[in-house]
Scaffold this active site. Structure first.
Site, mmCIF file in Angstrom:
data_model
loop_
_atom_site.group_PDB
_atom_site.id
_atom_site.type_symbol
_atom_site.label_atom_id
_atom_site.label_comp_id
_atom_site.label_asym_id
_atom_site.label_seq_id
_atom_site.Cartn_x
_atom_site.Cartn_y
_atom_site.Cartn_z
ATOM 1 N N GLY A 243 8.927 9.478 -31.082
ATOM 2 C CA GLY A 243 9.325 9.147 -29.722
ATOM 3 C C GLY A 243 10.280 7.980 -29.684
ATOM 4 N N PRO A 245 11.859 4.228 -28.812
ATOM 5 C CA PRO A 245 11.214 2.914 -28.939
ATOM 6 C C PRO A 245 10.487 2.518 -27.662
ATOM 7 C CG PRO A 245 13.457 2.849 -29.789
ATOM 8 C CD PRO A 245 13.298 4.168 -29.123
ATOM 9 N N GLY A 246 9.312 1.960 -27.816
ATOM 10 C CA GLY A 246 8.563 1.451 -26.681
ATOM 11 C C GLY A 246 7.695 2.452 -25.975
ATOM 12 N N THR A 247 7.542 3.668 -26.529
ATOM 13 C CA THR A 247 6.745 4.685 -25.842
ATOM 14 C C THR A 247 5.272 4.651 -26.224
ATOM 15 O OG1 THR A 247 7.496 6.243 -27.538
ATOM 16 C CG2 THR A 247 8.643 6.268 -25.429
ATOM 17 N N GLU A 467 33.681 -3.579 -7.488
ATOM 18 C CA GLU A 467 32.323 -3.129 -7.189
ATOM 19 C C GLU A 467 32.289 -2.345 -5.881
ATOM 20 O OE1 GLU A 467 30.083 -3.311 -9.354
ATOM 21 O OE2 GLU A 467 31.209 -4.593 -10.715
ATOM 22 N N HIS A 470 33.164 1.248 -6.719
ATOM 23 C CA HIS A 470 32.006 1.999 -7.216
ATOM 24 C C HIS A 470 31.113 2.444 -6.060
ATOM 25 C CE1 HIS A 470 32.704 1.529 -11.443
ATOM 26 N NE2 HIS A 470 32.662 0.209 -11.408
#
Length: 660
Positions: A243, A245-247, A467, A470
């Site tokens: 999985g 990272p961090g799961t 911005e 966007h």
């Protein structure tokens, strides 16, 4: 009165050591004795004397002319030593100094290097004849061993050996650089015994329901093996956790260690590899040997890709195959022990594409458990776990936090909770409020605010229109995610950001790709329309749009000219190729189609901004005055956004914070 002798007899270790200068006679005393012996031997073998080097002229005019030489000793046919008579003034001075140090020691006073013995004898005889000396000087010849030159190479060798002995002694006691050199081939796995309860259990693993069921079945087999063996079932020999990272791969392993109640060996894949040849394979053998001795048991190898990389990749550039030898031994151990030994291997990696196929086949790692990013319900459970130790205000609701964080891993959620507590503590608050979590989310995604950073008015105006571009493009295109906030406050490395709450999608259509590219190009297009000039501030936007265009053309088969073709290589075999897996003409066509997609998206973006030029200017001025535009401000300036809600979907359940 009777107790005093008893105290004296027992004494402390310090008292015992005080009786003997060697104490416990450890390695330090051995080193002192060795160095002291060599120093004393060198000193005795080379007695101190005031020997002076002289020339033939001094010998002839001073010593021989005054008849002060008592005898001459020629040593090794290389040099001559001259002894002075006792009644001379020169010898008296040297005698006094020698007696004051070592008693009555008579040694040579002068020394001279001779060219050859025959020439020296002839010159000495001629000199004595010229001075009409009745008594000839006694000349003796000796061969001596030069202990100084011998010790010059023996002593460094002894010092080096003593140093290594001292270091090995320290490492053997665990007080040096780690384990003993004699045990370098032993496994460094940490053992969690079955009577040692881990602080992490399956209750601490939120979400990951399917993965927990798979792993809990392994734990249940170790606790109740008869229930499975009666039906002829065999427990999987290996379980691979895969999985991003961090799961929670390592977290599940910790929970297994806490729940299984069997010996649990854990180590990292990098601990198998050392600078010494054969150490990795030896450690693999020792690890499985220890595990078999304590069956039933579990072995957990974290980051197994460090040792399990596919063999043959980059083999022509490697100078040795130590890692491959370690992998071969691991493959043998995994498929070598019997089915009833009770040793189960648990491994974790976030790079399954680089693992060797022989490692992944059934019989070694029978089960592959894929851990994905948590869904909304799973994120809510994860928030509940990490909110337990926090003092929360009444406005904090895990369900609302889960809605605002799709795409976040368990590690990200834990980080947000910790950052929220730190922010509340920094504000001297007694409880953590909902706005603290919002600030923590913004910090994790966009970085720390840098309000103190000074920006020139011209640059600030450019950033504001960038911005705003966007925001306007994403507001009027239906396939772009919902916009909730625009800011020109510098965060991290960016000078401004637009926050979106995208839907959680499993697939992305071509129209959605194009609209996302238009939203990415909105800042650059706004600069060109307003200022008739472009800047370098759109670097990140251009990189994102270019990658999306090439992915559409060469990976997803979304281009009409190239057709339904994909050059994506999930196996990683194309990494060995020097060139591309397609011809030069196809590469040229891919470049042309990717460029065409970007240019068409750019034209569409400019058309939207030209049509809504007034809203663009108005939003830019609002940003210059207030620096931040929330969702209410966007609706007041741009109007109510038309929500395109798919059937059977809840927009509130599919939200995330992202930055463009």
């Amino acid at each position: 009165m009777k107790q005093q002798p008893n105290k004296k007899d027992t004494g402390t270790p310090k008292d015992k050591n005080s009786k003997s200068p060697f104490g416990g006679f450890n390695s330090n005393w051995i080193l002192i004795l060795v160095f002291g012996s060599f120093a004393l031997f060198t000193f005795i073998s080379s007695p101190v004397s005031a020997t002076q080097k002289i020339s033939w002229t001094f010998l002839q005019d001073s010593l021989l002319a005054k008849r002060e030489v008592s005898k001459i000793i020629v040593v090794n046919k290389e040099f001559a030593e001259f002894y002075i008579k006792k009644d001379t003034a020169a010898n008296k001075a040297s005698k006094d100094s020698a007696e004051s140090l070592f008693g009555n020691i008579q040694g040579p006073k002068y020394r001279m290097t001779i060219g050859s013995v025959e020439n020296f004898e002839n010159k000495l005889e001629q000199a004595q004849s010229s001075f009409s000396s009745p008594n000839k000087i006694d000349v003796q010849y000796q061969n001596r061993t030069s202990w100084g030159s011998t010790l010059s190479w023996i002593l460094p060798l002894v010092v080096l050996m003593a140093f290594w002995f001292f270091m090995l002694k320290r490492m053997g006691n665990g007080s040096g650089m780690g384990s003993s050199m004699m045990n370098i081939g032993k496994s460094t796995a940490k053992l969690a015994k079955k009577d040692t309860k881990s602080s992490v259990t399956f209750n601490d693993v939120a979400g990951l329901k399917e993965a927990k069921i798979e792993v809990m079945e392994v734990v249940d087999f170790l606790k109740n093996p008869e229930m499975y063996t009666e039906l002829g079932a065999k427990i999987p020999k290996g379980v691979l956790l895969v999985g991003p990272p961090g799961t929670g791969k390592t977290l599940i392993a910790k929970a297994v260690a806490g729940e299984a109640q069997v010996p649990f060996f854990s180590m990292s894949g990098s601990e198998f590899v050392e600078m010494f040849v054969g150490v990795g394979a030896s450690r693999v053998r020792d690890l499985f040997k220890r595990a078999k001795e304590k069956t039933p048991s579990i072995i957990f190898i974290d980051e197994i890709d460090a040792v399990g990389r596919s063999r043959g990749k980059g083999g022509g550039f490697q100078s040795n195959d130590e890692r491959e030898n370690t992998l071969n031994q691991l493959l043998t151990e995994l498929d070598g022990f019997g089915p009833n030994t009770g040793v189960i291997v648990l491994a974790a990696t976030n790079r399954p594409d680089v693992l060797d196929k022989a490692l992944l086949r059934p019989g070694r790692f029978d089960r592959h458990i894929y851990l994905e990013l948590p869904t909304k319900d799973e994120r809510e459970e994860i928030f509940k776990v990490h909110l337990r130790p926090l003092k929360l205000a009444g406005d904090v609701k895990p369900k609302d936090l889960a809605k605002l964080s799709p795409g976040f891993s368990g590690a990200d959620i834990a980080n947000i909770c910790n950052e929220a507590a730190l922010i509340a503590a920094r504000k001297k608050e007694k409880k953590v409020h909902s706005h603290d979590f919002m600030d923590a989310r913004d910090r994790v995604v966009g970085g720390m605010e840098r309000k103190s950073k000074i920006i020139a008015p011209k640059e600030k105006e450019t950033v504001a229109h960038h911005e705003a571009g966007h925001a306007v493009v994403s507001w009027y295109l239906k396939n772009v995610d919902a916009l909730v906030k625009v800011s020109i406050i510098p965060r991290g490395k960016s000078l401004g950001a637009a926050w979106y709450l995208p839907e959680e999608r499993q697939i992305v259509t071509k129209a959605q790709f194009i609209d996302q590219m238009c939203a990415s190009l909105g800042g650059r297009a706004a600069e060109e329309i307003v200022f008739n000039e472009i800047s370098s501030g759109a670097l990140d936007d251009l990189e994102k749009a270019t990658k999306q265009a090439y992915a559409m053309v060469s990976y997803y088969g979304l281009d009409e000219k190239i057709g339904p073709m994909s050059f994506y290589d999930s196996s990683g075999q194309n990494d060995r190729l020097v060139g591309k897996p397609y011809s030069e003409s196809m590469a040229k066509l891919i470049d042309q189609e990717a460029q065409s997609l970007i240019l068409n998206a750019y034209k569409k973006t400019k058309a939207v901004l030209v049509e809504h030029r007034a809203e663009l200017e108005k939003l830019a001025q609002h940003l210059l005055e207030h620096e931040v535009a929330e969702k209410e401000d966007l609706e007041a300036i741009l109007g109510k956004r038309i929500e395109f809600i798919p059937k059977n979907a809840d927009v509130n359940d599919d939200t995330q914070l992202s930055v463009i």
